[in-house]
Design an enzyme around this catalytic site. Sequence first.
Site, PDB file in Angstrom:
ATOM      1  N   LYS A   1      -6.754  13.296  35.047  1.00 22.25           N
ATOM      2  CA  LYS A   1      -6.363  11.974  34.563  1.00 22.25           C
ATOM      3  C   LYS A   1      -7.224  11.551  33.385  1.00 22.25           C
ATOM      4  CE  LYS A   1      -4.686  10.261  39.024  1.00 22.25           C
ATOM      5  NZ  LYS A   1      -4.882   9.252  40.089  1.00 22.25           N
ATOM      6  N   PHE A   2      -8.511  11.850  33.456  1.00 24.36           N
ATOM      7  CA  PHE A   2      -9.439  11.549  32.375  1.00 24.36           C
ATOM      8  C   PHE A   2      -9.001  12.234  31.087  1.00 24.36           C
ATOM      9  CE2 PHE A   2     -13.155  13.153  30.034  1.00 24.36           C
ATOM     10  CZ  PHE A   2     -13.784  11.968  29.707  1.00 24.36           C
ATOM     11  N   GLU A   3      -8.579  13.491  31.198  1.00 24.33           N
ATOM     12  CA  GLU A   3      -8.156  14.237  30.022  1.00 24.33           C
ATOM     13  C   GLU A   3      -6.843  13.698  29.467  1.00 24.33           C
ATOM     14  OE1 GLU A   3      -7.241  18.890  28.758  1.00 24.33           O
ATOM     15  OE2 GLU A   3      -8.063  18.407  30.733  1.00 24.33           O
TER      16      GLU A   3
ATOM     17  N   GLU B   1     -21.819  19.214  43.346  1.00 28.08           N
ATOM     18  CA  GLU B   1     -21.748  17.858  42.801  1.00 28.08           C
ATOM     19  C   GLU B   1     -22.852  17.021  43.430  1.00 28.08           C
ATOM     20  OE1 GLU B   1     -21.387  14.872  40.779  1.00 28.08           O
ATOM     21  OE2 GLU B   1     -19.780  16.310  40.324  1.00 28.08           O
TER      22      GLU B   1
ATOM     23  N   GLU C   1     -17.901  26.120  40.646  1.00 26.38           N
ATOM     24  CA  GLU C   1     -17.768  25.031  39.674  1.00 26.38           C
ATOM     25  C   GLU C   1     -18.974  24.114  39.758  1.00 26.38           C
ATOM     26  OE1 GLU C   1     -14.910  21.441  37.993  1.00 26.38           O
ATOM     27  OE2 GLU C   1     -14.310  22.472  39.843  1.00 26.38           O
TER      28      GLU C   1
ATOM     29  N   LYS D   1     -26.923  11.217  22.195  1.00 24.73           N
ATOM     30  CA  LYS D   1     -28.039  10.892  21.307  1.00 24.73           C
ATOM     31  C   LYS D   1     -28.957  12.104  21.109  1.00 24.73           C
ATOM     32  CE  LYS D   1     -28.046   6.017  22.632  1.00 24.73           C
ATOM     33  NZ  LYS D   1     -28.821   4.895  23.229  1.00 24.73           N
TER      34      LYS D   1
ATOM     35  N   ASP E   1     -21.946  16.138  31.018  1.00 20.86           N
ATOM     36  CA  ASP E   1     -22.456  15.039  30.209  1.00 20.86           C
ATOM     37  C   ASP E   1     -22.916  15.596  28.865  1.00 20.86           C
ATOM     38  OD1 ASP E   1     -23.929  12.917  29.069  1.00 20.86           O
ATOM     39  OD2 ASP E   1     -24.379  12.113  31.047  1.00 20.86           O
TER      40      ASP E   1
ATOM     41  N   ASP F   1     -14.783  17.347  25.921  1.00 19.23           N
ATOM     42  CA  ASP F   1     -13.978  16.514  25.030  1.00 19.23           C
ATOM     43  C   ASP F   1     -14.834  15.937  23.903  1.00 19.23           C
ATOM     44  OD1 ASP F   1     -15.458  14.819  26.623  1.00 19.23           O
ATOM     45  OD2 ASP F   1     -13.890  13.301  26.773  1.00 19.23           O
TER      46      ASP F   1
END
Length: 237
Positions: A216-218, A92, A67, A146, A142, A178
């Site tokens: 949680k973000f999703e 990460e 991942e 822009k 990310d 997303d």
Amino acid sequence: MTDDLITDDVQPAYRREIKSYVMRAGRMTPRQQRGVDEGWPKFGLTLEAGMQDFAQVFGRQAPLTLEIGFGMGHSLLEMAQATPGHDFIGIEVHRPGVGSLLSGLLAEGVNNVRVYSCDALEVLKTCVPDSSLDRLLLFFPDPWHKSRHHKRRIVQPEFAQLVRSKLKVGGIFHLATDWEPYAEHMLEVLNVAPGFMNLSADQTSVPRPLERPVTKFERRGERLGHGVWDLKFERVH
């Protein structure tokens, strides 16, 4: 002690001109710091160690998932717990996330994860043997909204071929975002990438696979009416 174990900066030989991420300043909590101090010697891997035999690293032959960008590590920890017969490599760059995952691995007694804290592209090029991965996961990278920043997006034709070279034939590249314009960009790149087959019947996204934990973000995004797009591509040759 931490600085001896994890370095945010890679050596000049590993630098590339355009990064797909920005190093965010973040203070380590005591729990995260303990995770690094106690967990890195057990779970940490480095670029300097070079090309790895992951069967030797894990002490067994097992399906292998990598991942890129595991964030705070909650999803990676959940996947590793759910499939103890599989091995996982997480990458990460942000120290608090690394500390969080290491703390979770120690607390839950999970042993089928190893961790890099450096640039993912350099890990793929320097440490991961060709045709060694059963899956490569890229969840919520990310999107660089822009237009002038689109060159920073990690999903580019060159990256697709790097991923292809590391997957086994039959291996799966699973992406999720997303941000719909980024999903469209990913599809533009991967639908024409040599050696890949889109597992969606209509060449778009697939229903959310059950094996991808919902973060949680999703969940927060769902409450706000945000969509999530999962893409799956198989290496066919």
